[in-house]
Design a protein around this motif. Structure first.
Motif, short mmCIF file in Angstrom:
data_model
loop_
_atom_site.label_atom_id
_atom_site.label_comp_id
_atom_site.label_asym_id
_atom_site.label_seq_id
_atom_site.Cartn_x
_atom_site.Cartn_y
_atom_site.Cartn_z
N TYR B 90 0.86 -1.20 0.06
CA TYR B 90 -0.03 0.01 0.15
C TYR B 90 0.87 1.09 0.09
N ASP B 144 1.50 1.11 4.61
CA ASP B 144 1.50 0.01 5.46
C ASP B 144 2.56 -0.25 6.14
N ASP B 202 -8.96 -3.68 9.85
CA ASP B 202 -9.11 -2.87 8.64
C ASP B 202 -10.78 -3.07 8.30
N ASP B 247 -2.48 -1.18 8.07
CA ASP B 247 -2.52 -0.11 7.47
C ASP B 247 -2.37 1.04 8.22
#
Lengths: 669, 577
Positions: B90, B144, B202, B247
């Motif tokens: 990410y 991330d 998440d 995340d």
């Protein structure tokens, strides 16, 4: 329509006149070495255009127009910072002053610096200086003013240390910048506090008079902070020590930067932020100014170096201006800024002429002596008559003799100080104007002494260098390019340029316009007293100088002489107080780093290693031992069982039988 | 077209780093040109990112307003009742990171040019250099935490070898010291990372796991709210369905924390008498404080700099220190805003100490490179002061200062490199009057020194000014701290000008006598290229500061508001409870 055009025209002219020196700086900095001789003339042409534009701008602005122009620069948070130009009577007058003296000094320098290895670089730095000075004068907000402020500091640094092979020049330039930095940091503190308080840096808004300026703590701190900028740049007590050292730079630089313009920027700053200063701050300013005026005058009394004496005189005169601001004689202080700029620039350029002439002699004789030592001079009125006359006129103006410009402005400040002391009530406040009067007397004395030492009596250098007397070489007056600026400045040091009345400038064109109504108007009941007193003091001082100078029978107090020569021992005090402590402190921090922190780290890693070794031993002996033991055990068991399985069928049979027997026995039992 | 820019920025140098290993050792010029061209491509790509960056989007804690985002599942593991583990590839940028990406690309190119006169083991050097080029950018764009940590650690590794093999006399000591320091710092970060992983879900992936949607794009904000509500009220029955995540953006949303978990904002567990999230803040702070560095965790820096070869010093000061500052902003402050508010005084105090302490040490240094290394410590103190202020001015100033210091410290270390290349000596006392022998060099030094001491017109001034304005406007910092911080401006002038006067002015003299006199030639073309371009950048950002302020403005404003919101969490009442 017409009006719009004028606004555009004036603001663009102002921008252009500031941009020209910057371009000249860029050109000369990058390709100056290829231009050599022409670089000087390029600089002069640029300065002339700037001056012409400044005059035009001045006539459009004076006496009461205000032009502003601003462009958006950048935004941080909610506030947008702008590049703002503010043109009012104050900045218009300063523009003319700066561009005019800058022009004269550059003309003068074309001759003075002739033959220097870094001729073009010199003019480049002068361009940078002029640009930065214009930046201060024209800026419409405090951030821009600060930028110009620091840039003049840089150009001053570069020019003081211009002859960089000279160790004392390098030292002086470094000290000048660092001391100025101290003041600038205070200035920045003031700016930030003002910003935090009022959320704007715009000068027009800040000085509109609509803001609540009271005696609250942080506003006082902010005011003192802003004044710190002035203390350093205008060489006020306690930071005045850098200015005498700054004389290590070329003399025209001393005239332009360290006498007429940059050092006066502190006073200009005070004028700009005047409405922001509360009464507490103003009192501090008045006291500082008076102390500086007195200390500078005392320090100038016994100097032997022609430039050093003038430097202390500058400190003293700046003290007057600052005192003027502090006592609310706003207009008078600015008036003195202008008159002082002319006569002090003239004095420095004339001193430069003397030094230049003596350097020539030094050069021709292939010998070495100190060309700035007044003890070696004397009698130069005969060989350098033009310089002598100019020096005399500007010197008398400095001494505050009636009919000269210095008299008018000093008079106005002292009158203001007296009426200020009157409003204060307590008689102790009269000490401030009294210090001013005493300094006025001292000023006359040192000016008289210098005039006599340099131009009076007989030429003393031949006593030191007998070959000078026998040779054909003689001291000659300087060339026209140097005489012209000196002459013009000398003419401007006489009263009539500023006021037709030789004893009172209050109704002259300058003072009537520049004064602000909010400041206390000079009280005229004191005026007559001041005129008479200061006139008498000036004459007494000059007479005293005439009697004492060269007369060895009159004893000079050794204590006073040492105090004067060492500038009140300020440098030594600071060296012990700050430099030593600073060095000690930095040694301590260095020690902490090396001895303490690193030792901790080293021991931590050593103990880690030791721990690792212990673990390794445990690993080898205990854990591995266990494992080895287990392996050994397994081996033994294996060997045991292996021995059972010998591979002989007969023995297997035997074992089986044996086993069966045990089983049977076990079942039965 | 701009979709894969960030991946290209990361993977082109990585691929080149591997590719270089297959070229025979004696082809040294190949290595140099490959490295330089890869870094130039990186710069080009970074410029494209900068130019296509939309300054109106905020980023920070809002996942939808990040730009150039790439997100793919990387590692997914169903751990039964422990929930599902999800690590994503990410990456994305916002106003807080875009400038640092640009800075890295600039400094990497300069470093590549400066690597031209590496003498030994070219293949290893350039391969590691390219690996570093990849991980540095990776660090600034990773969103991330796991990915970030991976890049962060992989920056350490090449750095260790680059100092330890190509360094000066005490290189092994310096390398080990650097390694241990940073490693200890990373452990603190690792602990918090794991803690966060356990506590945070998440919501998007959880929604998918719960069968509410089939892929990310289908998950609406309403659905996310629904999941978060379910989480808060215990509506999600099975822990199997919870998707634990690394995340970073999800970690900034308090609604994503599992109730009763260790780092949940309302957790009433106390660690050492304070809330666990404050402990976590301090741990992360220590981790990045080593990197920045903050006094007293700074002693690796002077040694590492003194021993490192010039290009590595340039990278170290120009980029690696900035990761400390970036880490504060992206991780410590964004994930634990309550810690940022609670410990603002501490951060400011450490900042002020760093400013003054670093400056004093610089004043006492005899080695030019050590002096500059300490000046970095001092300048990074301003970053801390600006961050602690939690005002738009202070944070903008801090980021600006990171950028500006990146450019100027690179310039300063190259300057030392010039001297070191010629005489292999960088003792200040061993030189006098260099101005007469090396005039161009002296001009550059004067520019660099004045830029670094914060002369207006150069970028350093703007950075310091706004950190200070922020500090004075802040509600969290006492004014006396800011006033002491201003002492750094005076001391900065003192050590730079003192050095200038001692080394460059006066009569020419050197310790090395005749032989040095021959060696001390003025700048050559390559050196001029590097020094002049950095000096120009210093001026450009000083005169046009909006080039940097504009892209960050929205993000910084959002960031300040975001952190301030945590004011509502009151620790005192919590302690009573």
């Amino acid at each position: 329509m017409q009006e719009d055009f004028i606004i555009e025209f004036v603001t663009w002219s102002a921008t252009l006149l500031a941009a020209i020196p910057f371009f000249i700086f860029c050109i000369l900095f990058f390709v100056g070495t290829k231009l050599s001789k022409t670089s000087g003339w390029l600089a002069v042409i640029g300065a002339s255009i700037s001056f012409l534009l400044a005059v035009i701008v001045f006539f459009y602005t004076w006496p009461d127009k205000v032009y502003t122009q601003s462009i958006h620069w950048f935004t941080v948070g909610e506030y947008t910072f702008t590049l703002k130009l503010l043109l009012d009577k104050l900045s218009a007058a300063m523009l003319v002053l700066v561009s005019f003296i800058s022009l004269l000094v550059q003309i003068y320098s074309t001759e003075y610096m002739k033959g220097d290895k870094r001729y073009s670089r010199y003019f480049a730095y002068l361009g940078l200086f002029t640009f930065s000075m214009f930046c201060i004068v024209l800026s419409g907000n405090l951030l821009l003013l600060y930028i110009g402020w620091e840039l003049v500091g840089l150009s001053s640094y570069l020019l003081i240390g211009f002859w960089r092979e000279k160790t004392e020049a390098a030292l002086a330039s470094r000290n000048a910048f660092i001391i100025n930095r101290i003041g600038d940091t205070g200035f920045l503190l003031g700016i930030i506090l003002v910003f935090a308080q009022f959320n704007t840096l715009d000068l027009a808004t800040l000085t509109s008079g609509n803001l609540p300026v009271d005696n609250s703590f942080w506003l006082t701190v902010a005011g003192i902070g802003l004044f710190c900028g002035c203390i350093a740049k205008s060489a006020q007590f306690p930071l005045q020590i850098w200015l005498p050292g700054a004389m290590a730079g070329p003399t025209p630089v001393s005239a332009l930067i360290h006498a007429a313009t940059m050092v006066a920027a502190g006073v200009f700053l005070l004028a700009r932020v005047f409405p922001l200063l509360n009464t507490d701050v103003l009192t501090v300013i008045a006291i500082t100014g008076a102390i500086t005026a007195f200390m500078g005058a005392v320090a100038a009394l016994f100097q032997t170096d022609i430039k050093r004496l003038l430097a202390f005189s500058t400190i003293s005169q700046l003290g007057y201006m600052v005192m003027g601001m502090g006592v609310g004689a706003y207009g008078s202080a600015l008036f003195h800024l202008f008159t002082h700029a002319f006569f002090k620039a003239c004095l420095f350029l004339s001193a430069g002429a003397v030094i230049h002439a003596l350097h020539k002699v030094e050069h021709q004789l292939h010998t070495h002596f100190d060309a700035q030592d007044m003890r070696l001079m004397g009698g130069l009125r005969k060989t350098m008559p033009f310089t002598f006359i100019c020096y005399l006129v500007s010197g008398l103006s400095l001494a505050g003799l009636p009919l000269f410009s210095g008299f008018l402005s000093k008079d106005a400040i002292l009158t203001g100080a007296l009426s200020w002391a009157e409003t204060k009530g307590n008689f102790l406040w009269y000490l401030i104007p009294d210090l001013g009067f005493i300094s006025a007397l001292l000023t006359a004395i040192y000016v008289g002494r210098q005039l006599i030492l340099v131009f009076g009596g007989e030429f003393r250098l031949p006593h030191l260098l007998p070959q000078l007397a026998t040779s054909q070489i003689a001291v000659k007056d300087v060339p026209f390019a140097m005489q012209l600026p000196i002459g013009i400045l000398a003419i401007l040091s006489v009263f009539f340029f500023f006021s037709l009345n030789p004893v009172d400038a209050a109704y002259g064109w300058f003072l009537t316009t520049i004064s602000v109504k909010t400041a206390q108007a000079a009280d005229h009941s004191w005026h007559t007293f001041t005129v008479i007193t200061s006139g008498l003091l000036a004459i007494t001082g000059l007479a005293l100088a005439y009697v004492v100078t060269g007369n060895t029978r009159i004893p000079r107090p050794a204590f006073l002489k040492n105090l004067s020569l060492h500038n009140w021992y300020l440098e030594d005090i600071y060296r012990i107080l700050f430099v030593r402590t600073g060095q000690l402190f930095s040694k301590v921090t260095n020690g902490i780093d090396k001895k303490l922190l690193d030792t901790i780290i080293d021991y931590a890693s050593i103990s880690m290693v030791v721990l690792a070794h212990i673990f390794a031993w445990i690993d080898r002996n205990l854990v591995d031992g266990l494992v080895n033991f287990a392996a050994y055990l397994a081996g033994r068991i294996g060997a045991l069982t292996r021995s059972v399985q010998g591979g002989r069928v007969q023995s297997y049979f035997l074992y089986t039988l044996f086993g069966l027997l045990i089983l049977v026995v076990w079942i039965i039992l | 077209m701009t979709q894969y820019l960030l991946s290209l920025l990361i993977f082109i140098p990585l691929a080149a780093s591997v590719f270089i290993l297959f070229i025979p050792e004696e082809k040294t010029t190949y290595f140099k040109f490959i490295t330089l061209s890869v870094n130039l491509i990186q710069l080009l790509l970074a410029m494209v990112v900068y130019l296509h960056f939309n300054p109106a989007l905020t980023g920070v804690s809002n996942p939808d307003s990040f730009q150039f985002v790439e997100r793919t599942d990387w590692i997914s593991l169903q751990l039964g009742s422990l929930g599902k583990l999800s690590i994503d590839y990410y990456v994305g940028v916002d106003g807080l990171s875009i400038l640092l990406v640009l800075l890295s690309a600039i400094v990497l190119v300069i470093g590549a040019i400066s690597s031209w006169n590496i003498q030994t083991k070219h293949k290893g050097y350039f391969s590691l250099y390219l690996l570093l080029s990849s991980t540095i950018i990776g660090c600034f764009v990773a969103l991330d935490f796991f990915l970030f940590y991976l890049f962060f650690e992989f920056m350490l590794l090449p750095m260790y070898f680059l100092i330890g093999i190509w360094g000066g006399i005490r290189r092994e000591y310096a390398a080990i010291k650097f390694f241990l320091y940073t490693l200890v710092g990373s452990i603190f970060i690792l602990i918090v990372m794991i803690g966060l992983y356990i506590s945070v879900i998440d919501p998007v992936e959880t929604a998918i796991e719960m069968g509410l949607a089939s892929e990310r794009s289908q998950v609406t904000s309403v659905l996310v709210k629904q999941v978060q509500q379910g989480l808060a009220t215990g509506g999600i029955s099975s822990t199997n369905e919870l998707v634990h995540t690394f995340d970073v953006v999800a970690m900034m949303d308090a609604a994503n924390y599992i109730p009763g978990s260790f780092l949940h904002k309302a957790s009433d567990v106390l660690l050492f008498g304070i809330s666990p999230s404050l402990v976590a803040f301090l741990c992360i702070f220590i981790g990045f404080a080593v990197k920045l560095p903050v006094v007293p965790l700074h002693t690796w820096l002077p040694d590492a700099h003194v021993e490192a070869p010039t290009p590595i010093s340039v990278l170290l000061a120009g980029i690696l220190l900035k990761i400390g500052g970036y880490g504060f902003i992206r991780i410590a402050y964004s994930i634990f805003p309550e810690g940022a508010l609670h410990y603002a005084w501490l951060v400011a105090l450490l900042g002020v100490i760093s400013i003054v302490y670093g400056a004093c040490n610089a004043l006492a240094s005899h080695d030019l490179k050590r002096m500059i290394a300490y000046s970095s410590v001092s300048h990074m103190g301003f970053v801390l002061l600006g961050l602690a202020s939690l005002t738009a001015e202070g944070i903008s100033g801090a980021i600006f200062q990171l950028f500006s210091h990146g450019i100027l410290s690179a310039l300063l270390f190259l300057i030392v490199g010039v001297l070191y290349d010629r005489t292999h000596d960088k003792q200040i006392e061993n030189y006098r009057g260099l101005a007469s022998k090396m005039p161009v060099y002296t001009s550059v030094v004067i520019i660099a020194f004045f830029a670094s001491l914060g002369l207006p017109g150069f970028s350093g001034f703007i950075g310091e000014l706004f950190t200070l304005i922020g500090a004075f406007k802040s509600n969290y910092i006492a004014k006396w701290m800011a006033i002491i911080g201003m002492l750094g401006l005076v001391l900065g002038a003192a050590y730079f000008l003192w050095t200038l006067q001692r080394m460059f002015f006066g009569k020419f003299w050197t310790q090395g006598g005749e032989s040095w006199q021959v060696q001390l030639t003025d700048l050559d073309g390559r050196e001029k290229l590097m020094l002049v371009s950095l000096a120009i950048l210093g001026v450009v950002f000083g005169i046009f500061p909006f080039l940097l302020f504009e892209p960050m403005a929205q993000s910084v404003g959002y960031f300040v508001d975001f952190v301030q919101q945590a004011k509502d969490i009151n620790f005192d009442t919590q302690l009573v409870k």
